[in-house]
Design a protein around this motif. Structure first.
Motif, PDB file in Angstrom:
ATOM      1  N   VAL A  15      10.764  40.606 -14.474  1.00  0.00           N
ATOM      2  CA  VAL A  15       9.829  39.821 -13.323  1.00  0.00           C
ATOM      3  C   VAL A  15       8.350  39.885 -13.893  1.00  0.00           C
ATOM      4  O   VAL A  15       7.838  38.639 -13.872  1.00  0.00           O
ATOM      5  CB  VAL A  15       9.769  40.877 -12.101  1.00  0.00           C
ATOM      6  N   ILE A  16       7.992  40.781 -14.624  1.00  0.00           N
ATOM      7  CA  ILE A  16       6.562  40.538 -15.540  1.00  0.00           C
ATOM      8  C   ILE A  16       6.600  39.478 -16.463  1.00  0.00           C
ATOM      9  O   ILE A  16       5.771  38.911 -16.557  1.00  0.00           O
ATOM     10  CB  ILE A  16       6.376  41.928 -16.197  1.00  0.00           C
ATOM     11  N   PHE A  17       7.703  39.202 -17.029  1.00  0.00           N
ATOM     12  CA  PHE A  17       7.732  38.107 -18.226  1.00  0.00           C
ATOM     13  C   PHE A  17       7.658  36.899 -17.587  1.00  0.00           C
ATOM     14  O   PHE A  17       6.712  35.893 -18.026  1.00  0.00           O
ATOM     15  CB  PHE A  17       8.961  38.248 -19.126  1.00  0.00           C
ATOM     16  N   VAL A  18       8.694  36.718 -16.322  1.00  0.00           N
ATOM     17  CA  VAL A  18       8.579  35.504 -15.620  1.00  0.00           C
ATOM     18  C   VAL A  18       7.063  35.256 -15.011  1.00  0.00           C
ATOM     19  O   VAL A  18       6.558  33.905 -15.084  1.00  0.00           O
ATOM     20  CB  VAL A  18       9.665  35.466 -14.564  1.00  0.00           C
ATOM     21  N   ALA A  19       6.406  36.026 -14.453  1.00  0.00           N
ATOM     22  CA  ALA A  19       5.105  35.980 -13.956  1.00  0.00           C
ATOM     23  C   ALA A  19       4.090  35.832 -15.075  1.00  0.00           C
ATOM     24  O   ALA A  19       3.273  34.838 -14.683  1.00  0.00           O
ATOM     25  CB  ALA A  19       4.612  37.190 -13.205  1.00  0.00           C
ATOM     26  N   LEU A  27       0.785  30.792 -22.938  1.00  0.00           N
ATOM     27  CA  LEU A  27       1.981  31.468 -23.320  1.00  0.00           C
ATOM     28  C   LEU A  27       3.342  30.568 -23.399  1.00  0.00           C
ATOM     29  O   LEU A  27       4.269  31.101 -24.300  1.00  0.00           O
ATOM     30  CB  LEU A  27       2.133  32.626 -22.438  1.00  0.00           C
ATOM     31  N   ARG A  28       3.612  29.924 -22.538  1.00  0.00           N
ATOM     32  CA  ARG A  28       4.495  28.768 -22.377  1.00  0.00           C
ATOM     33  C   ARG A  28       4.674  28.046 -23.651  1.00  0.00           C
ATOM     34  O   ARG A  28       5.856  27.812 -24.164  1.00  0.00           O
ATOM     35  CB  ARG A  28       4.737  27.987 -21.385  1.00  0.00           C
ATOM     36  N   ALA A  29       3.586  27.475 -24.097  1.00  0.00           N
ATOM     37  CA  ALA A  29       3.554  26.704 -25.365  1.00  0.00           C
ATOM     38  C   ALA A  29       3.763  27.285 -26.610  1.00  0.00           C
ATOM     39  O   ALA A  29       4.723  27.124 -27.503  1.00  0.00           O
ATOM     40  CB  ALA A  29       2.246  26.014 -25.682  1.00  0.00           C
ATOM     41  N   TRP A  30       3.476  28.786 -26.657  1.00  0.00           N
ATOM     42  CA  TRP A  30       3.503  29.815 -27.569  1.00  0.00           C
ATOM     43  C   TRP A  30       5.116  30.055 -27.830  1.00  0.00           C
ATOM     44  O   TRP A  30       5.854  30.091 -28.853  1.00  0.00           O
ATOM     45  CB  TRP A  30       2.956  31.057 -27.463  1.00  0.00           C
ATOM     46  N   ILE A  31       5.758  30.270 -26.717  1.00  0.00           N
ATOM     47  CA  ILE A  31       7.278  30.662 -26.583  1.00  0.00           C
ATOM     48  C   ILE A  31       8.223  29.384 -26.935  1.00  0.00           C
ATOM     49  O   ILE A  31       9.270  29.522 -27.483  1.00  0.00           O
ATOM     50  CB  ILE A  31       7.585  31.176 -25.328  1.00  0.00           C
TER      51      ILE A  31
END
Length: 61
Positions: A15-19, A27-31
């Motif tokens: 839940v923490i990661f998805v939030a 963060l999305r670009a880095w992942i």
């Protein structure tokens, strides 16, 4: 007992990661950077392997 702790800790981290992922475009670009790097490398490899040059995108009709 320990199984419940493991399951709930996993759910909590998820839940923490998805939030965090949903809240932060950086963060999305880095992942997703390794995925895009791999796809670009594969595209360049395919283009270099064809002597007649790059072919059109196979997803287009």
């Amino acid at each position: 007992m320990i199984e419940g702790v493991i399951v709930w800790a996993s759910v909590g981290f998820t839940v923490i990661f998805v939030a965090a992922w949903a809240a932060s475009p950086a963060l999305r670009a880095w992942i997703e950077r390794p995925k895009h790097h791999f796809l670009e490398s594969a595209r360049q490899y395919d283009a270099a392997a064809r002597p007649e040059g790059p072919s059109p995108d196979p997803r287009t009709p």
